[in-house]
Design a protein around this motif. Structure first.
Motif, PDB file in Angstrom:
ATOM      1  N   UNK A 132       0.781  -1.231   0.000  1.00 39.98           N
ATOM      2  CA  UNK A 132       0.000   0.000   0.000  1.00 39.98           C
ATOM      3  C   UNK A 132       0.814   1.283   0.000  1.00 39.98           C
ATOM      4  N   UNK A 133       2.125   1.199  -0.168  1.00 39.49           N
ATOM      5  CA  UNK A 133       2.938   2.413  -0.133  1.00 39.49           C
ATOM      6  C   UNK A 133       2.516   3.420  -1.193  1.00 39.49           C
ATOM      7  N   UNK A 134       2.261   2.946  -2.397  1.00 41.13           N
ATOM      8  CA  UNK A 134       1.914   3.860  -3.486  1.00 41.13           C
ATOM      9  C   UNK A 134       0.527   4.476  -3.340  1.00 41.13           C
ATOM     10  N   UNK A 135      -0.293   3.894  -2.467  1.00 42.53           N
ATOM     11  CA  UNK A 135      -1.610   4.464  -2.175  1.00 42.53           C
ATOM     12  C   UNK A 135      -1.569   5.360  -0.939  1.00 42.53           C
ATOM     13  N   UNK A 136      -0.388   5.531  -0.356  1.00 44.79           N
ATOM     14  CA  UNK A 136      -0.241   6.440   0.775  1.00 44.79           C
ATOM     15  C   UNK A 136      -0.382   5.791   2.135  1.00 44.79           C
ATOM     16  N   UNK A 137      -0.328   4.465   2.228  1.00 42.59           N
ATOM     17  CA  UNK A 137      -0.485   3.809   3.528  1.00 42.59           C
ATOM     18  C   UNK A 137       0.811   3.886   4.346  1.00 42.59           C
ATOM     19  N   UNK A 138       0.632   4.084   5.647  1.00 42.23           N
ATOM     20  CA  UNK A 138       1.739   4.194   6.603  1.00 42.23           C
ATOM     21  C   UNK A 138       1.641   2.996   7.554  1.00 42.23           C
ATOM     22  N   UNK A 139       2.631   2.105   7.600  1.00 44.37           N
ATOM     23  CA  UNK A 139       2.520   0.906   8.439  1.00 44.37           C
ATOM     24  C   UNK A 139       2.663   1.235   9.921  1.00 44.37           C
ATOM     25  N   UNK A 140       1.925   0.503  10.754  1.00 43.73           N
ATOM     26  CA  UNK A 140       1.968   0.695  12.203  1.00 43.73           C
ATOM     27  C   UNK A 140       2.021  -0.645  12.927  1.00 43.73           C
ATOM     28  N   UNK A 141       0.904  -1.378  12.939  1.00 43.78           N
ATOM     29  CA  UNK A 141       0.827  -2.624  13.681  1.00 43.78           C
ATOM     30  C   UNK A 141       1.325  -3.807  12.880  1.00 43.78           C
ATOM     31  N   UNK A 142       1.843  -4.810  13.575  1.00 42.49           N
ATOM     32  CA  UNK A 142       2.286  -6.053  12.926  1.00 42.49           C
ATOM     33  C   UNK A 142       2.145  -7.202  13.907  1.00 42.49           C
ATOM     34  N   UNK A 143       1.725  -8.350  13.389  1.00 38.81           N
ATOM     35  CA  UNK A 143       1.765  -9.588  14.161  1.00 38.81           C
ATOM     36  C   UNK A 143       1.968 -10.743  13.198  1.00 38.81           C
ATOM     37  N   UNK A 144       2.483 -11.837  13.710  1.00 38.96           N
ATOM     38  CA  UNK A 144       2.651 -13.059  12.926  1.00 38.96           C
ATOM     39  C   UNK A 144       1.579 -14.039  13.362  1.00 38.96           C
ATOM     40  N   UNK A 145       0.820 -14.530  12.400  1.00 38.46           N
ATOM     41  CA  UNK A 145      -0.245 -15.505  12.669  1.00 38.46           C
ATOM     42  C   UNK A 145       0.001 -16.721  11.784  1.00 38.46           C
ATOM     43  N   UNK A 162      -5.726   4.990  13.315  1.00 37.82           N
ATOM     44  CA  UNK A 162      -4.293   4.924  13.606  1.00 37.82           C
ATOM     45  C   UNK A 162      -4.038   3.613  14.352  1.00 37.82           C
ATOM     46  N   UNK A 163      -4.081   2.483  13.628  1.00 36.03           N
ATOM     47  CA  UNK A 163      -3.992   1.162  14.259  1.00 36.03           C
ATOM     48  C   UNK A 163      -2.553   0.841  14.659  1.00 36.03           C
ATOM     49  N   UNK A 164      -2.173   1.319  15.844  1.00 33.85           N
ATOM     50  CA  UNK A 164      -0.775   1.253  16.242  1.00 33.85           C
ATOM     51  C   UNK A 164      -0.244  -0.133  16.515  1.00 33.85           C
ATOM     52  N   UNK A 165      -1.091  -1.083  16.889  1.00 35.26           N
ATOM     53  CA  UNK A 165      -0.585  -2.401  17.232  1.00 35.26           C
ATOM     54  C   UNK A 165      -1.556  -3.506  16.891  1.00 35.26           C
ATOM     55  N   UNK A 166      -1.008  -4.681  16.587  1.00 32.95           N
ATOM     56  CA  UNK A 166      -1.787  -5.893  16.348  1.00 32.95           C
ATOM     57  C   UNK A 166      -1.248  -6.993  17.256  1.00 32.95           C
ATOM     58  N   UNK A 167      -2.141  -7.902  17.637  1.00 36.00           N
ATOM     59  CA  UNK A 167      -1.757  -9.124  18.347  1.00 36.00           C
ATOM     60  C   UNK A 167      -2.772 -10.194  17.993  1.00 36.00           C
ATOM     61  N   UNK A 168      -2.358 -11.444  18.018  1.00 32.90           N
ATOM     62  CA  UNK A 168      -3.274 -12.527  17.670  1.00 32.90           C
ATOM     63  C   UNK A 168      -3.203 -13.630  18.709  1.00 32.90           C
ATOM     64  N   UNK A 169      -4.351 -14.280  18.896  1.00 31.95           N
ATOM     65  CA  UNK A 169      -4.458 -15.430  19.780  1.00 31.95           C
ATOM     66  C   UNK A 169      -5.429 -16.408  19.130  1.00 31.95           C
ATOM     67  N   UNK A 170      -4.907 -17.528  18.652  1.00 29.79           N
ATOM     68  CA  UNK A 170      -5.760 -18.467  17.928  1.00 29.79           C
ATOM     69  C   UNK A 170      -6.322 -17.809  16.682  1.00 29.79           C
TER      70      UNK A 170
END
Length: 334
Positions: free
Chosen positions: A87-100, A145-153
């Motif tokens: 999404x960089x070319x559409x102007x998206x700024x990354x914030x949250x990340x998680x591995x699922x 402004x979704x600063x963080x992600x986390x996953x459980x199951x």
């Protein structure tokens, strides 16, 4: 490759050096090259890494708005796979990340204005193996402004200051829209600027430039218990001190706690904390603009940097990547 000189630009024979001068000059040149090669072999791995890296070798859609090569970054010897932030070319700024499982999930908001810190937001799904974009879905307007992600199951948690959203991840990915399980207000003392999930607890972290920062562990059974009151510090069963400027958190396979640190156009850092006391066990230099963290089943950390997104394209560091980190190859700061 430079073109050959034309005949007019060639010197005449009288101006050419004699054979002895040429041989001695060549010998001196070989000696200098040998010394330079020896120095290069002795230099740290991260210093030898060429800053002009091949952009075409990075999986994903490269940014069209900025032709710069990727910046040389500290601890480059510990960085493995690298993918362009979607999404960089559409102007998206990354914030949250998680591995699922085999996926990397990245939350980003849309803005190209340094004064605008929220916008339309999405969660992007990348295949961990090769960086292939495997889907995405929009987030509700309140999560700009979704600063963080986390996953459980099968649950995905999304942090936005004063808010927490729980989603059915498989259903959201199938439909391309958020399948909401529940939503809670959160006391802004706790942020949440980022999240981490470990065992039966969801951890809430605030971003603080000064003063005291605390990471709060709240039992998952308390997160969505049907109550209407905001989740607050009193709901936490555990508290750990945080470094200032913390941007993300994750627990590794042994239960160790990792924190990312960054603020604007400055160097980033990773901190390894004691999960019982919160004491900083080691600190490592990291790419500028580093945001949230995740940990894969193989023990590798994953991170994302906003440096070089359109909103922050004037920063010195250009590294708008999702990238893998081998903790065993990190070199600690002295």
């Amino acid at each position: 490759m430079a073109g050959l000189p034309d005949r007019k630009s060639l010197p005449d024979r009288k101006s050419l050096p004699d054979r002895r001068s040429f041989v001695s000059g060549a010998a001196a040149g070989l000696l200098c090259a040998s010394l330079a090669s020896a120095q290069d072999r002795l230099a740290p791995a991260q210093d030898r890494r060429a800053p002009a890296q091949d952009r075409l070798a990075i999986a994903g859609e490269p940014p069209r708005y900025d032709p710069r090569p990727l910046s040389a970054v500290p601890n480059a010897q510990a960085i493995g796979r690298r993918y362009w932030v979607p999404g960089l070319n559409e102007g998206y700024v990354p914030q949250g990340l998680t591995v699922a499982g085999n996926d990397i999930l990245v939350a980003a908001y849309r803005s190209i204005d340094p004064r605008q810190d929220n916008g339309l937001a999405k969660v992007f799904r990348l295949a961990r193996r090769d960086g292939r974009l495997a889907g995405s879905f929009d987030l509700p307007e309140a999560y700009g402004h979704p600063g963080g992600l986390a996953s459980s199951g099968t649950r995905l948690f999304v942090a936005n200051s004063g808010r927490l959203l729980a989603l059915d991840l498989p259903a959201s990915l199938r439909s391309g829209s958020p399948a909401i399980i529940g939503e809670r207000r959160v006391d802004k003392t706790m942020g949440p600027s980022f999240l981490a999930c470990e065992g039966d607890a969801l951890w809430f972290g605030p971003f603080r430039r000064q003063g005291e920062a605390i990471l709060y562990g709240v039992p998952l059974t308390r997160v969505f218990d049907g109550g209407s009151d905001p989740i607050g510090p009193g709901d936490a069963s555990r508290r750990l001190p945080l470094p200032l400027l913390a941007q993300g958190a994750t627990f590794d396979r042994s239960g160790g706690l990792w924190i990312s640190e960054s603020a604007g156009n400055r160097a980033g850092a990773l901190h390894r904390l004691d999960p019982r006391s919160g004491a900083v066990l080691a600190s490592y230099a990291a790419p500028g603009g580093i945001e949230d963290l995740g940990c894969a089943t193989d023990g590798r950390l994953w991170a994302v940097s906003e440096a070089g997104s359109q909103r922050w394209s004037r920063w010195e560091t250009f590294y708008p990547l999702v990238f893998e980190i081998d903790p065993g190859k990190l070199i600690a700061q002295g």
